[in-house]
Design a protein around this motif. Structure first.
Motif, PDB file in Angstrom:
ATOM      1  N   TYR A   6      60.489 -63.908 -60.362  1.00 25.30           N
ATOM      2  CA  TYR A   6      60.095 -64.411 -61.589  1.00 25.30           C
ATOM      3  C   TYR A   6      58.891 -65.691 -61.286  1.00 25.30           C
ATOM      4  N   TYR A   7      58.808 -65.848 -61.911  1.00 23.71           N
ATOM      5  CA  TYR A   7      57.876 -67.752 -61.996  1.00 23.71           C
ATOM      6  C   TYR A   7      56.667 -67.652 -62.665  1.00 23.71           C
ATOM      7  N   TRP A   8      56.275 -68.975 -62.971  1.00 25.36           N
ATOM      8  CA  TRP A   8      55.349 -69.017 -64.249  1.00 25.36           C
ATOM      9  C   TRP A   8      54.459 -68.551 -63.876  1.00 25.36           C
ATOM     10  N   PRO A   9      53.580 -67.220 -65.111  1.00 26.87           N
ATOM     11  CA  PRO A   9      52.614 -66.973 -64.987  1.00 26.87           C
ATOM     12  C   PRO A   9      50.762 -66.950 -65.118  1.00 26.87           C
ATOM     13  N   ASP A  31      55.386 -59.664 -59.902  1.00 27.53           N
ATOM     14  CA  ASP A  31      55.580 -60.590 -60.326  1.00 27.53           C
ATOM     15  C   ASP A  31      55.948 -60.787 -62.274  1.00 27.53           C
ATOM     16  N   VAL A  32      56.978 -60.331 -62.283  1.00 27.98           N
ATOM     17  CA  VAL A  32      57.403 -60.085 -63.332  1.00 27.98           C
ATOM     18  C   VAL A  32      56.934 -60.764 -64.558  1.00 27.98           C
ATOM     19  N   ALA A  33      56.999 -62.495 -64.349  1.00 28.15           N
ATOM     20  CA  ALA A  33      56.289 -63.377 -66.112  1.00 28.15           C
ATOM     21  C   ALA A  33      54.696 -62.842 -65.825  1.00 28.15           C
ATOM     22  N   ARG A  34      54.314 -62.410 -65.313  1.00 28.63           N
ATOM     23  CA  ARG A  34      52.335 -61.995 -66.111  1.00 28.63           C
ATOM     24  C   ARG A  34      52.910 -60.679 -66.610  1.00 28.63           C
ATOM     25  N   GLN A  35      54.093 -60.071 -66.514  1.00 28.48           N
ATOM     26  CA  GLN A  35      53.330 -58.763 -67.246  1.00 28.48           C
ATOM     27  C   GLN A  35      53.706 -58.415 -68.952  1.00 28.48           C
ATOM     28  N   PRO A  36      53.552 -57.958 -69.331  1.00 27.93           N
ATOM     29  CA  PRO A  36      54.159 -57.725 -71.066  1.00 27.93           C
ATOM     30  C   PRO A  36      55.614 -58.679 -70.901  1.00 27.93           C
ATOM     31  N   LYS A  37      55.485 -59.108 -71.829  1.00 26.54           N
ATOM     32  CA  LYS A  37      56.962 -59.491 -72.256  1.00 26.54           C
ATOM     33  C   LYS A  37      57.904 -60.172 -70.683  1.00 26.54           C
ATOM     34  N   GLY A  38      57.197 -60.996 -69.986  1.00 29.90           N
ATOM     35  CA  GLY A  38      57.985 -60.825 -68.945  1.00 29.90           C
ATOM     36  C   GLY A  38      58.626 -62.492 -68.754  1.00 29.90           C
ATOM     37  N   MET A  39      58.041 -63.181 -69.637  1.00 27.31           N
ATOM     38  CA  MET A  39      58.674 -64.407 -70.195  1.00 27.31           C
ATOM     39  C   MET A  39      59.325 -64.204 -70.380  1.00 27.31           C
ATOM     40  N   ALA A  41      62.071 -61.869 -70.093  1.00 29.32           N
ATOM     41  CA  ALA A  41      62.338 -60.751 -68.729  1.00 29.32           C
ATOM     42  C   ALA A  41      63.176 -62.377 -68.113  1.00 29.32           C
ATOM     43  N   MET A  42      62.220 -63.873 -68.112  1.00 29.54           N
ATOM     44  CA  MET A  42      62.743 -64.190 -67.023  1.00 29.54           C
ATOM     45  C   MET A  42      63.896 -65.154 -67.902  1.00 29.54           C
ATOM     46  N   MET A  43      63.619 -65.104 -69.137  1.00 29.46           N
ATOM     47  CA  MET A  43      64.056 -66.396 -69.587  1.00 29.46           C
ATOM     48  C   MET A  43      65.842 -66.187 -69.737  1.00 29.46           C
ATOM     49  N   ARG A  44      65.364 -64.774 -69.972  1.00 30.78           N
ATOM     50  CA  ARG A  44      67.114 -64.370 -70.018  1.00 30.78           C
ATOM     51  C   ARG A  44      67.658 -64.300 -69.156  1.00 30.78           C
ATOM     52  N   LEU A  45      67.242 -63.783 -68.194  1.00 26.34           N
ATOM     53  CA  LEU A  45      67.786 -63.679 -66.919  1.00 26.34           C
ATOM     54  C   LEU A  45      68.564 -65.423 -66.250  1.00 26.34           C
ATOM     55  N   MET A  46      67.642 -66.210 -66.745  1.00 27.61           N
ATOM     56  CA  MET A  46      67.999 -67.833 -65.938  1.00 27.61           C
ATOM     57  C   MET A  46      69.303 -67.681 -66.759  1.00 27.61           C
ATOM     58  N   GLU A  47      69.099 -66.841 -68.466  1.00 27.64           N
ATOM     59  CA  GLU A  47      70.157 -68.073 -69.386  1.00 27.64           C
ATOM     60  C   GLU A  47      70.982 -67.210 -68.899  1.00 27.64           C
ATOM     61  N   PRO A  53      69.392 -69.154 -61.410  1.00 25.95           N
ATOM     62  CA  PRO A  53      68.404 -70.666 -60.637  1.00 25.95           C
ATOM     63  C   PRO A  53      69.003 -71.015 -61.409  1.00 25.95           C
ATOM     64  N   PHE A  54      67.976 -72.775 -61.279  1.00 27.19           N
ATOM     65  CA  PHE A  54      67.919 -73.620 -61.498  1.00 27.19           C
ATOM     66  C   PHE A  54      66.872 -73.451 -62.654  1.00 27.19           C
ATOM     67  N   ALA A  55      65.338 -73.306 -61.593  1.00 28.56           N
ATOM     68  CA  ALA A  55      64.406 -73.220 -62.359  1.00 28.56           C
ATOM     69  C   ALA A  55      63.516 -71.881 -61.813  1.00 28.56           C
ATOM     70  N   PRO A  56      62.488 -71.311 -62.140  1.00 32.70           N
ATOM     71  CA  PRO A  56      61.669 -70.359 -61.115  1.00 32.70           C
ATOM     72  C   PRO A  56      61.428 -71.258 -60.156  1.00 32.70           C
ATOM     73  N   PRO A  57      61.166 -70.668 -58.480  1.00 31.94           N
ATOM     74  CA  PRO A  57      60.249 -69.828 -58.121  1.00 31.94           C
ATOM     75  C   PRO A  57      62.129 -68.937 -58.226  1.00 31.94           C
ATOM     76  N   PHE A  58      62.494 -67.870 -57.826  1.00 34.45           N
ATOM     77  CA  PHE A  58      63.603 -66.970 -58.358  1.00 34.45           C
ATOM     78  C   PHE A  58      62.931 -65.501 -57.877  1.00 34.45           C
ATOM     79  N   LEU A  59      63.362 -64.453 -56.698  1.00 35.27           N
ATOM     80  CA  LEU A  59      63.984 -63.614 -56.586  1.00 35.27           C
ATOM     81  C   LEU A  59      64.804 -62.969 -56.597  1.00 35.27           C
ATOM     82  N   LYS A  60      65.172 -61.706 -57.177  1.00 37.34           N
ATOM     83  CA  LYS A  60      65.332 -60.683 -57.479  1.00 37.34           C
ATOM     84  C   LYS A  60      65.420 -59.466 -56.158  1.00 37.34           C
ATOM     85  N   ASP A  61      66.519 -59.319 -55.616  1.00 36.89           N
ATOM     86  CA  ASP A  61      66.273 -57.979 -54.712  1.00 36.89           C
ATOM     87  C   ASP A  61      67.656 -56.898 -54.958  1.00 36.89           C
ATOM     88  N   GLY A  62      67.861 -55.860 -56.015  1.00 38.74           N
ATOM     89  CA  GLY A  62      68.682 -55.888 -56.049  1.00 38.74           C
ATOM     90  C   GLY A  62      69.477 -56.141 -57.313  1.00 38.74           C
TER      91      GLY A  62
END
Length: 236
Positions: A6-9, A31-39, A41-47, A53-62
């Motif tokens: 997850y990082y800025w696209p 590279d999630v945020a570069r995919q359709p509706k990825g931003m 998804a990134m913001m929902r996960l942070m919330e 995470p405080f800010a991207p980047p972050f990695l999800k492994d399972g």
């Protein structure tokens, strides 16, 4: 399952250090945020994450989420043979990466020395002063340190740690790439006094997976929205 990054696209930024490690490892990732509706998804996960995470980047492994570039690389290095397996070597590699993080922060602050919420144009005078010190003092000081630890590496001066590529080598490659974009004159001068660093940069660029990545659409071009920005007036 593939990793989720997850990082800025639209920028390389700090996420690029993670991308380089994943690419060199041949790891499958999205590279999630570069995919359709990825931003979204990134913001929902942070919330919603239990350990947000405080800010991207972050990695999800399972179910595991790792934030902060150096921590992500520490995690990936142990899993993809991109760091020494002995504790001392792993810790030393992590220390180098943390120093690289300091260097990256100083590069960023050349164009935003007053506040990240202000435009560059609102702080040009201060940026000029900050960039002068960064060009004349900080770039040479950091590169001299990297040159020194390569020279003192017991297994030879081709790498920062040990006799094989580590994520720290990949990160130093990215720093040189970024500095060469943002400060081509100052970086060219500094690299003349750091030939081992320059050679490491060139050798990383020629690694098959890295070369393929650099020539692909997955590599976002440098631009004036990321960490490394080319303002000619800052590279006198």
């Amino acid at each position: 399952m593939p990793y989720e990054l997850y990082y800025w696209p639209t920028i390389q930024g700090r996420g690029e250090f993670v991308r380089l490690a994943l690419e060199e490892a041949g790891a499958e990732y999205a590279d999630v945020a570069r995919q359709p509706k990825g931003m979204g998804a990134m913001m929902r996960l942070m919330e919603s994450a239990e350990t947000p995470p405080f800010a991207p980047p972050f990695l999800k492994d399972g179910e595991t989420i790792v934030a902060q570039t150096a921590a992500i690389l520490l995690y990936l290095g142990a899993r993809h043979d991109l760091a020494p397996k002995d504790p001392e070597g792993g810790l030393w590699t992590h220390q180098i990466q943390l120093t690289i993080s300091d260097f990256v922060a100083e590069a960023h602050d050349t164009h935003h020395p007053v506040g990240v919420g202000l435009y560059y144009e609102d702080q040009k005078e201060e940026a000029g002063r900050r960039a002068e010190e960064f060009r004349d003092s900080r770039i040479p000081k950091f590169l001299t340190w990297f040159e020194t630890i390569m020279a003192r590496n017991p297994e030879g001066p081709s790498h920062l740690v040990g006799g094989r590529l580590t994520y720290a080598d990949l990160s130093l490659f990215q720093v040189v790439e970024g500095l060469s974009y943002a400060f081509p004159k100052a970086t060219g001068r500094a690299l003349k006094k750091a030939p081992k660093v320059a050679a490491l940069h060139d050798s990383v660029m020629e690694r098959p997976r890295i070369r393929a990545y650099l020539g692909s659409s997955r590599r976002i071009p440098f631009n004036e929205e990321g960490i490394y920005r080319r303002y000619p007036e800052l590279d006198e």
